[in-house]
Motif scaffolding. Structure first.
Motif: not given
Length: 384
Positions: A68-70, A122-124, A127-130, A8-14
């Protein structure tokens, strides 16, 4: 930045424009229009949510490989205005010990105290909240910010984030619940006789003032209507000594991008606009947003904002009306207290301990207040 599983990789977008609308909406779903790409992009494209207003977009996108999963609607905040969950005292406490509270990360819908999910998965994708909590904590630390706040989140998110070590806070709003009413009169029949008479008198007086009422949506709302409503919006802001964050172009973009989801309750006197109440329709709820009026008309606020909203919700089969923040006066009009939820991650250990104690005491107080307010219910208790 990658999480511990390295998948899982997180990116931030302005800017939300960097994120494909279909990908965003696949995660956000269709139930709550405030979370849609259309609503959030209207805020940004109109200049309502930006660095100038203190809402700098930092939208989070979580990917598994390239998919993209979340997503999380998130902003770097340079103040605490327009949030409706107040943390000014926390900021003052941290600044008194020489630390910086602002900027902070805020996962929220700008200027809108509308409950709904904030961790848009994404419903499919399971992804855990944690995992999302951990990703947001890493993002906060990488930017050297003080904290992350999810305001007006769901109870499920609130519980999950609490399990992940975040601080949990509750608030209160007043919502009207549709118990399968056939029409407004059947709702009135559920009230005590005294309250029923009050509501009937208010509606009678509001409708006897010679005004013409309209419930407009989609293409029925023209630029003429938005011109008038923007003037109403400004008059309300001026009376309350607030800031007019929303620009005129926001309302045009809102109508263009959300279509029939936009519901404008509109009053005219001899063809001239005198008041308006802006709502957005979700799959289950009608959400009250802004209101404004020109002139002094008996019970017009109650008629446009509360009673016309109930009429519309019943007609369209919606389960509830959420009429925004505050307002104990809403109780006698059938809007009952409901809890709202927020979760907070604070980097500074000392402040985190102090806030943990505060929110525990605050929660007990709000729960007691809600129980007391419930006793003021206008609904029948078997007496008639």
């Amino acid at each position: 930045m990658a999480d511990a599983a390295a998948t899982l990789t997180l990116t931030l977008h302005p800017a939300i424009a960097e994120i494909d609308a279909a990908d965003w909406d696949a995660c956000a779903g269709e139930g709550n229009p405030f979370l849609s790409h259309g609503f959030l992009s209207a805020l940004e494209d109109s200049g309502s949510a930006n660095a100038r207003t203190g809402w700098l977009p930092q939208h989070a996108v979580l990917r598994r490989d390239a998919a993209i999963v979340a997503v999380v609607p998130m902003y770097a905040k340079s103040h605490s205005y327009g949030e409706y969950v107040f943390d000014h005292g926390w900021a003052n406490a941290l600044e008194r010990v020489g630390e910086r509270y602002y900027p902070k990360l805020q996962a929220a819908v700008p200027f809108s105290p509308v409950p709904g999910p904030r961790l848009l998965r994404h419903p499919d994708a399971a992804i855990p909240v944690a995992a999302m909590a951990n990703a947001l904590e890493q993002a906060c630390q990488s930017l050297s910010l003080s904290s992350v706040h999810l305001t007006f989140c769901t109870e499920q998110e609130w519980v999950g984030l609490g399990d992940a070590g975040w601080l949990r806070r509750i608030g209160m709003q007043f919502h009207w619940q549709n118990e399968g009413y056939a029409d407004f009169d059947s709702f009135l029949a559920a009230l005590s006789s005294r309250k029923r008479k009050i509501l009937r008198r208010e509606r009678r007086d509001a409708n006897a003032a010679g005004l013409t009422f309209h419930a407009l949506s989609g293409s029925d709302i023209t630029e003429r209507h938005w011109d008038a409503f923007y003037a109403f919006y400004h008059s309300t802001v001026d009376r309350k000594w607030g800031s007019a964050y929303l620009t005129r172009s926001f309302f045009s973009l809102l109508g263009q991008r959300l279509g029939d989801r936009v519901v404008l309750m509109y009053a005219e006197n001899a063809g001239k606009p005198v008041a308006g109440a802006l709502n957005l329709a979700g799959d289950e709820a009608l959400y009250g947003r802004n209101w404004g009026c020109r002139g002094d008309w008996p019970f017009l606020h109650f008629e446009l904002c509360y009673y016309r909203a109930i009429d519309w919700a019943i007609e369209h089969g919606l389960r509830r009306v959420e009429a925004g923040a505050q307002g104990r006066h809403k109780i006698q009009r059938g809007y009952m207290p409901k809890p709202t939820y927020s979760a907070h991650w604070i980097a500074h250990a000392g402040l985190r301990r102090a806030v943990a104690s505060f929110v525990t005491e605050e929660r007990a107080g709000i729960e007691a207040e809600m129980a007391a307010l419930a006793e003021e219910s206008p609904f029948r208790k078997g007496e008639d």
